[in-house]
Design a protein around this motif. Structure first.
Motif: not given
Length: 361
Positions: A56-63, A342-345, A336-337, A15-17
């Motif tokens: 959007c939230e990581y793992g959401s439908m929009k994501f 969310p772009r996980p490190p 993604k940018v 989860n990136a955030p």
């Protein structure tokens, strides 16, 4: 299914955030609402601002939907752009006596078909690989969340390479089912002179001659080619990015600008692409010959080509796939940018695992 995936993603180690806040030292214990204002309150405000920067939230439908759209652009556009090179590569595989090398192949094709001949098969290529990209990148994100939650935070870190391999293989299984009809049509157009020049002509003719089998008889060798390719593409990319930030890039990822991060993405993508081309090339040769011929099986084609025959056109494919994979990852990460996803490190060892291993005091 997707709603449960979104729920699981909130506690996911990718989860990136959450990861970004931990890495930046902003995720700390909550203070009491009645407590005096101070550093904890500032931390909460900074944390909220960091989370709000994502669309959007990581793992959401929009994501997942936007990741799939990124896959459509990255695969559809790049594969269509290299159609001339792909056409020559396919012809070298199915008729090595006539097309003796990459430069000779271009020369013969230009002489016989003109410049327009180099674009043969562009329509099924664009449609087929757009559908493949949608499934490949979209489902990869889905399966990565699912499998990492099955493993748990610690095991997801320890077995992260296996996680990347399993998630990418699962995604590619479905992606190839979407790709197979257009791939079969493309190869027939490119490798059988006089058969058909367009998708509109080729598809009905193939269906009339062989039925649905014409479009799906190559799906098994397609799995043989694409699943190892995609496993290498994603696992090698993920670990190369991790290594580049650890050993090459002189500053942490959180301190790199977005353009600098995209440069790392491109370099890691090219390195992954070279390995992808090598591991998947024998199966690619079988697919090219199989889709050209009627009534042949994958095992018969493999036996006839022999060890030397399956490696024909490797140099052309390394150039094509290396460039292709680098551009695909660059476009995908750019999407993604652009959409502020969310772009996980690169993953770091969880604190709980550090304590078990005695790495913290």
């Amino acid at each position: 299914m997707f709603s449960s995936v979104a729920h699981l993603a909130r506690a996911n180690p990718f989860n990136a955030p959450h990861l970004q806040l931990v890495h930046d030292g902003l995720a700390g214990p909550r203070s009491s609402p009645a407590g005096p204002p101070g550093p904890p309150r500032r931390s909460r405000n900074l944390a909220a601002a960091a989370v709000e920067e994502y669309s959007c939230e990581y793992g959401s439908m929009k994501f997942y939907a936007l990741c799939g759209f990124g896959g459509v652009l990255s695969c559809g556009l790049t594969h269509t752009a290299v159609v001339p090179l792909d056409l020559v590569k396919c012809r070298m595989q199915v008729d090595p006596q006539k097309y003796k090398g990459i430069f000779n192949g271009f020369s013969v094709t230009l002489k016989e078909d003109g410049v327009r001949g180099l674009a043969k098969g562009w329509a099924p290529t664009f449609i087929g690989y757009s559908l493949q990209g949608l499934c490949k990148f979209g489902f990869y994100e889905v399966f990565k969340v699912l499998y990492s939650n099955v493993l748990g935070e610690e095991n997801a870190y320890v077995w992260r390479t296996s996680l990347y391999l399993a998630a990418s293989a699962s995604a590619e299984f479905f992606a190839d089912i979407a790709l197979a009809p257009m791939e079969a049509t493309k190869v027939r157009i490119q490798t059988q002179p006089g058969y058909a020049n367009t998708l509109r002509d080729a598809a009905p003719k193939m269906y009339k001659e062989e039925g649905l089998k014409a479009f799906y008889k190559g799906v098994a060798p397609l799995w043989m080619r694409q699943i190892p390719y995609t496993m290498m593409k994603f696992a090698c990319f993920e670990r190369t990015v991790e290594a580049l930030y650890k050993f090459v890039v002189p500053k942490p990822r959180s301190e790199c600008s977005k353009p600098e991060q995209l440069v790392v993405t491109f370099v890691a993508g090219y390195i992954a692409g070279v390995f992808c081309a090598i591991v998947s090339h024998p199966a690619d040769s079988v697919v090219s010959v199989l889709n050209k011929e009627k009534g042949s099986s994958a095992s018969q084609v493999l036996q006839r080509l022999g060890f030397k025959g399956v490696w024909k056109g490797l140099f052309a494919r390394i150039i094509m796939i290396g460039t292709l994979t680098a551009l695909q990852w660059f476009i995908y990460d750019s999407v993604k940018v652009y959409f502020r996803l969310p772009r996980p490190p690169p993953p770091e060892m969880p604190e709980s695992l550090k304590k078990k291993l005695g790495l913290t005091q």
